[in-house]
Design an enzyme around this catalytic site. Structure first.
Site, PDB file in Angstrom:
ATOM      1  N   LYS A   1       2.093  11.927 -10.155  1.00 23.68           N
ATOM      2  CA  LYS A   1       1.283  10.996 -10.948  1.00 23.68           C
ATOM      3  C   LYS A   1       2.142   9.821 -11.385  1.00 23.68           C
ATOM      4  CE  LYS A   1      -1.756  14.284 -13.315  1.00 23.68           C
ATOM      5  NZ  LYS A   1      -2.198  14.649 -14.670  1.00 23.68           N
TER       6      LYS A   1
ATOM      7  N   HIS B   1      -2.204  15.443 -27.982  1.00 25.75           N
ATOM      8  CA  HIS B   1      -2.494  14.015 -27.766  1.00 25.75           C
ATOM      9  C   HIS B   1      -3.136  13.407 -29.004  1.00 25.75           C
ATOM     10  CE1 HIS B   1      -2.398  14.375 -23.120  1.00 25.75           C
ATOM     11  NE2 HIS B   1      -1.326  13.719 -23.540  1.00 25.75           N
TER      12      HIS B   1
ATOM     13  N   HIS C   1      -1.815  20.169 -25.323  1.00 22.30           N
ATOM     14  CA  HIS C   1      -1.993  18.722 -25.179  1.00 22.30           C
ATOM     15  C   HIS C   1      -3.315  18.186 -25.713  1.00 22.30           C
ATOM     16  CE1 HIS C   1       1.643  18.934 -22.859  1.00 22.30           C
ATOM     17  NE2 HIS C   1       1.637  17.633 -22.646  1.00 22.30           N
TER      18      HIS C   1
ATOM     19  N   GLU D   1      -5.511  18.069  -9.547  1.00 26.14           N
ATOM     20  CA  GLU D   1      -6.065  18.483 -10.832  1.00 26.14           C
ATOM     21  C   GLU D   1      -7.530  18.900 -10.728  1.00 26.14           C
ATOM     22  OE1 GLU D   1      -4.616  15.823 -13.812  1.00 26.14           O
ATOM     23  OE2 GLU D   1      -5.160  17.179 -15.427  1.00 26.14           O
TER      24      GLU D   1
ATOM     25  N   ARG E   1       0.807  -1.230   0.000  1.00 22.46           N
ATOM     26  CA  ARG E   1       0.000   0.000   0.000  1.00 22.46           C
ATOM     27  C   ARG E   1       0.836   1.274   0.000  1.00 22.46           C
ATOM     28  NH1 ARG E   1      -2.718  -3.060   3.590  1.00 22.46           N
ATOM     29  NH2 ARG E   1      -4.485  -4.140   2.674  1.00 22.46           N
TER      30      ARG E   1
ATOM     31  N   ASN F   1      -2.194  21.568 -19.504  1.00 17.98           N
ATOM     32  CA  ASN F   1      -2.667  20.883 -20.708  1.00 17.98           C
ATOM     33  C   ASN F   1      -2.464  21.693 -21.976  1.00 17.98           C
ATOM     34  OD1 ASN F   1      -3.591  18.239 -20.392  1.00 17.98           O
ATOM     35  ND2 ASN F   1      -5.276  18.993 -19.139  1.00 17.98           N
TER      36      ASN F   1
ATOM     37  N   GLU G   1       8.173  20.639 -23.499  1.00 18.60           N
ATOM     38  CA  GLU G   1       7.547  20.908 -22.192  1.00 18.60           C
ATOM     39  C   GLU G   1       8.199  22.126 -21.530  1.00 18.60           C
ATOM     40  OE1 GLU G   1       4.831  19.264 -21.586  1.00 18.60           O
ATOM     41  OE2 GLU G   1       5.031  17.289 -22.542  1.00 18.60           O
TER      42      GLU G   1
ATOM     43  N   ARG H   1      -4.445  23.127 -12.368  1.00 22.58           N
ATOM     44  CA  ARG H   1      -3.467  22.240 -12.980  1.00 22.58           C
ATOM     45  C   ARG H   1      -3.768  22.000 -14.466  1.00 22.58           C
ATOM     46  NH1 ARG H   1      -0.853  17.164  -9.626  1.00 22.58           N
ATOM     47  NH2 ARG H   1       0.388  16.263 -11.297  1.00 22.58           N
TER      48      ARG H   1
ATOM     49  N   HIS I   1       6.018  12.211 -27.952  1.00 24.72           N
ATOM     50  CA  HIS I   1       5.022  13.029 -27.252  1.00 24.72           C
ATOM     51  C   HIS I   1       5.359  14.525 -27.380  1.00 24.72           C
ATOM     52  CE1 HIS I   1       2.267  14.376 -24.141  1.00 24.72           C
ATOM     53  NE2 HIS I   1       3.280  14.975 -23.550  1.00 24.72           N
TER      54      HIS I   1
ATOM     55  N   LYS J   1       6.150  24.168 -12.937  1.00 25.41           N
ATOM     56  CA  LYS J   1       5.245  23.027 -12.716  1.00 25.41           C
ATOM     57  C   LYS J   1       4.982  22.856 -11.218  1.00 25.41           C
ATOM     58  CE  LYS J   1       3.814  18.398 -13.521  1.00 25.41           C
ATOM     59  NZ  LYS J   1       3.865  17.147 -14.248  1.00 25.41           N
TER      60      LYS J   1
HETATM   61  N1  LIG Z   1       3.749  11.340 -14.458  1.00 26.34           N
HETATM   62  C1  LIG Z   1       3.644  12.437 -15.172  1.00 26.34           C
HETATM   63  O1  LIG Z   1       3.184  13.471 -14.703  1.00 26.34           O
HETATM   64  C2  LIG Z   1       4.117  12.403 -16.587  1.00 26.34           C
HETATM   65  C3  LIG Z   1       4.228  13.587 -17.314  1.00 26.34           C
HETATM   66  C4  LIG Z   1       4.718  13.515 -18.608  1.00 26.34           C
HETATM   67  C5  LIG Z   1       5.064  12.297 -19.153  1.00 26.34           C
HETATM   68  N2  LIG Z   1       4.950  11.160 -18.428  1.00 26.34           N
HETATM   69  C6  LIG Z   1       5.327   9.859 -18.970  1.00 26.34           C
HETATM   70  O2  LIG Z   1       6.712   9.891 -19.279  1.00 26.34           O
HETATM   71  C7  LIG Z   1       6.969   8.968 -20.342  1.00 26.34           C
HETATM   72  C8  LIG Z   1       7.829   9.650 -21.374  1.00 26.34           C
HETATM   73  O3  LIG Z   1       9.061   9.998 -20.769  1.00 26.34           O
HETATM   74  P1  LIG Z   1      10.411  10.040 -21.606  1.00 26.34           P
HETATM   75  O4  LIG Z   1      10.225  10.883 -22.787  1.00 26.34           O
HETATM   76  O5  LIG Z   1      11.491  10.329 -20.654  1.00 26.34           O
HETATM   77  O6  LIG Z   1      10.473   8.556 -22.174  1.00 26.34           O
HETATM   78  P2  LIG Z   1      11.420   7.328 -21.802  1.00 26.34           P
HETATM   79  O7  LIG Z   1      11.473   7.111 -20.354  1.00 26.34           O
HETATM   80  O8  LIG Z   1      10.943   6.212 -22.655  1.00 26.34           O
HETATM   81  O9  LIG Z   1      12.852   7.822 -22.282  1.00 26.34           O
HETATM   82  C9  LIG Z   1      13.096   8.076 -23.640  1.00 26.34           C
HETATM   83  C10 LIG Z   1      14.316   7.296 -24.129  1.00 26.34           C
HETATM   84  O10 LIG Z   1      15.511   7.902 -23.628  1.00 26.34           O
HETATM   85  C11 LIG Z   1      16.305   6.934 -22.972  1.00 26.34           C
HETATM   86  N3  LIG Z   1      17.063   7.660 -21.960  1.00 26.34           N
HETATM   87  C12 LIG Z   1      16.593   8.265 -20.854  1.00 26.34           C
HETATM   88  N4  LIG Z   1      17.564   8.948 -20.240  1.00 26.34           N
HETATM   89  C13 LIG Z   1      18.682   8.774 -20.958  1.00 26.34           C
HETATM   90  C14 LIG Z   1      20.018   9.244 -20.844  1.00 26.34           C
HETATM   91  N5  LIG Z   1      20.391  10.100 -19.877  1.00 26.34           N
HETATM   92  N6  LIG Z   1      20.924   8.835 -21.777  1.00 26.34           N
HETATM   93  C15 LIG Z   1      20.525   8.023 -22.792  1.00 26.34           C
HETATM   94  N7  LIG Z   1      19.289   7.560 -22.972  1.00 26.34           N
HETATM   95  C16 LIG Z   1      18.374   7.934 -22.058  1.00 26.34           C
HETATM   96  C17 LIG Z   1      15.339   5.900 -22.496  1.00 26.34           C
HETATM   97  O11 LIG Z   1      15.975   4.668 -22.310  1.00 26.34           O
HETATM   98  C18 LIG Z   1      14.336   5.862 -23.652  1.00 26.34           C
HETATM   99  O12 LIG Z   1      14.838   5.068 -24.688  1.00 26.34           O
HETATM  100  C19 LIG Z   1       5.628   8.514 -20.852  1.00 26.34           C
HETATM  101  O13 LIG Z   1       5.357   7.240 -20.357  1.00 26.34           O
HETATM  102  C20 LIG Z   1       4.661   9.525 -20.268  1.00 26.34           C
HETATM  103  O14 LIG Z   1       3.375   8.994 -20.061  1.00 26.34           O
HETATM  104  C21 LIG Z   1       4.480  11.195 -17.157  1.00 26.34           C
HETATM  105 ZN   LIG Z   2       3.299  16.512 -22.082  1.00 25.45          ZN
END
Ligand SMILES: NC(=O)c1ccc[n+]([C@@H]2O[C@H](COP(=O)([O-])OP(=O)(O)OC[C@H]3O[C@@H](n4cnc5c(N)ncnc54)[C@H](O)[C@@H]3O)[C@@H](O)[C@H]2O)c1
Ligand SMILES: [Zn+2]
Length: 372
Positions: A145, A260, A256, A245, A123, A253, A187, A249, A272, A235
């Protein structure tokens, strides 16, 4: 060289932005979330780069503790309930109790996945975000999140679970592929549009530094550290004011609602951040078209996008109608219209505490998409 250091408070926890901080991650993690077991979860790209350093640093900082380590395959397709289940089983097999701290080392995929593992294990056990992509640093790791995707859509199963600490090492971006770096800039630009025109200007003038930066100075220098810290601050301020949210918040968006739809209409060929870049350009154009946004807004945003080589129009072959269709399923739709979070002008979003967003007719969206 004295490293630039910035600290951002998000309420219960803070973000530490320090070039080189990964090397001393152990002591900071152990201080913020002391445990008998530290479970480092990372992906197959990030693990080989930083995994050994972080686990060694944890072992030094907490000599009595056990450090366990798992790599999962890189990429969004790993962010599933199946991976969540296997990581949870692994931790239970390791006899992790409440005295466990999960360390999410990687991009946003790892942050969401490992965060959800931490949120649900017994939990909820503490976790620390160690974001290594720009997107994860300025966006995903702040706000609590966490979750996984299902075949019905992204992030549909999840929770709110705040990290105990977020450790941001701008120098980790050195190895990030250029396309990922640019996607993360979307972003940063979004946060600039919402609350800090100066950040936009900084990207416009110096964004190219990021793109041809063989020089060590960029990754460890004050410019990048401040850019990242300022973006996190924006942020953090919004998240602090509206943790669940309820209203404010929604300004996050911006770009987005269209973004999206562009992302899914492209069948996720666009990153993205690339889709959000296009979404911001189109939503700004809508804002100007309906007279809500100050004229010149779109231009100001697109010049910043250009500076970091982000797209601002639909790629060839992506039909505006496909985007409109994809928007049909958007959660923000009300009574046939869409509610968009729009800027009045750079640094100022439209809305009030109760209702952020402006209702926009499908025809207006269609025109803006076509004009793009
Ligand atoms: N929780 C939230 O509020 C929130 C907000 C925005 C996005 N997200 C989520 O985040 C994800 C996208 O994040 P992302 O763009 O970081 O994607 P990701 O985690 O897939 O990373 C992108 C790529 O970069 C590589 N990578 C990361 N750091 C590296 C480094 N320092 N050197 C070399 N390679 C590296 C990873 O292995 C991957 O191949 C999605 O799942 C999205 O839903 C969450
Ligand atoms: Zn985004």
């Amino acid at each position: 060289v004295v490293a630039a250091v910035r600290r951002v408070d998000v309420g219960d926890y803070h973000v530490d932005v320090t070039p080189g901080v990964l090397a001393e991650a152990g002591a900071l993690v152990a201080a913020a979330a002391p445990a008998h077991i530290y479970a480092v979860i990372t992906d197959a790209n990030v693990g080989p780069l930083f995994g050994a350093g972080v686990t060694a640093s944890l072992a030094r900082a907490a000599p009595g503790a056990r450090v366990v380590y798992r790599e999962v395959p890189a990429g969004e397709s790993t962010k599933t309930r199946a991976t969540w289940a296997s990581l949870s089983d692994w931790l239970l097999d390791e006899r992790c109790g409440r005295d466990t701290t999960v360390v999410a080392l990687g991009g946003g995929m790892i942050g969401d996945l490992a965060g959800f593992v931490a949120a649900s294990l017994l939990r909820g056990v503490p976790f620390v975000q160690v974001p290594t992509s720009l997107l994860a640093m300025v966006d995903a790791s702040v706000g609590g999140k966490v979750g996984v995707d299902t075949h019905q859509g992204k992030n549909l199963i999840g929770a709110y679970h705040n990290p105990a600490l977020v450790l941001v090492d701008p120098a980790a971006l050195r190895s990030l592929p250029a396309r990922e770096l640019c996607a993360g800039c979307a972003e940063v630009i979004k946060h600039g549009v919402i609350a800090d025109p100066a950040a936009l200007e900084s990207i416009r003038q110096e964004g190219t530094r990021l793109l041809d930066s063989s020089s060590h100075a960029v990754w460890t220098g004050a410019w990048l550290t401040s850019l990242i810290a300022r973006s996190i601050e924006i942020k953090a301020e919004i998240v602090r004011a509206d943790p669940r949210e309820a209203g404010l918040r929604q300004v996050l968006n911006f770009g987005h609602t269209v973004g999206h739809a562009v992302e899914s209409a492209s069948e996720f060929r666009l990153r993205h951040g690339e889709a959000v870049a296009i979404g911001m350009a189109i939503e700004a154009r809508i804002g100007e078209a309906i007279g809500f946004s100050e004229s010149g807004l779109t231009q100001a945003i697109t010049t910043a996008l250009d500076a970091v080589h982000l797209p601002r129009v639909l790629p060839p072959g992506l039909d505006p109608d496909a985007v409109l269709t994809a928007m049909g399923t958007d959660k923000k739709r009300r009574a046939g219209n869409w509610r968009l979070a729009l800027p009045r002008r750079l640094g100022e979003m439209v809305g009030s505490a109760e209702a952020f967003g402006v209702e926009v007719k499908p025809a207006t969206v269609g025109e803006a998409l076509g004009a793009a």
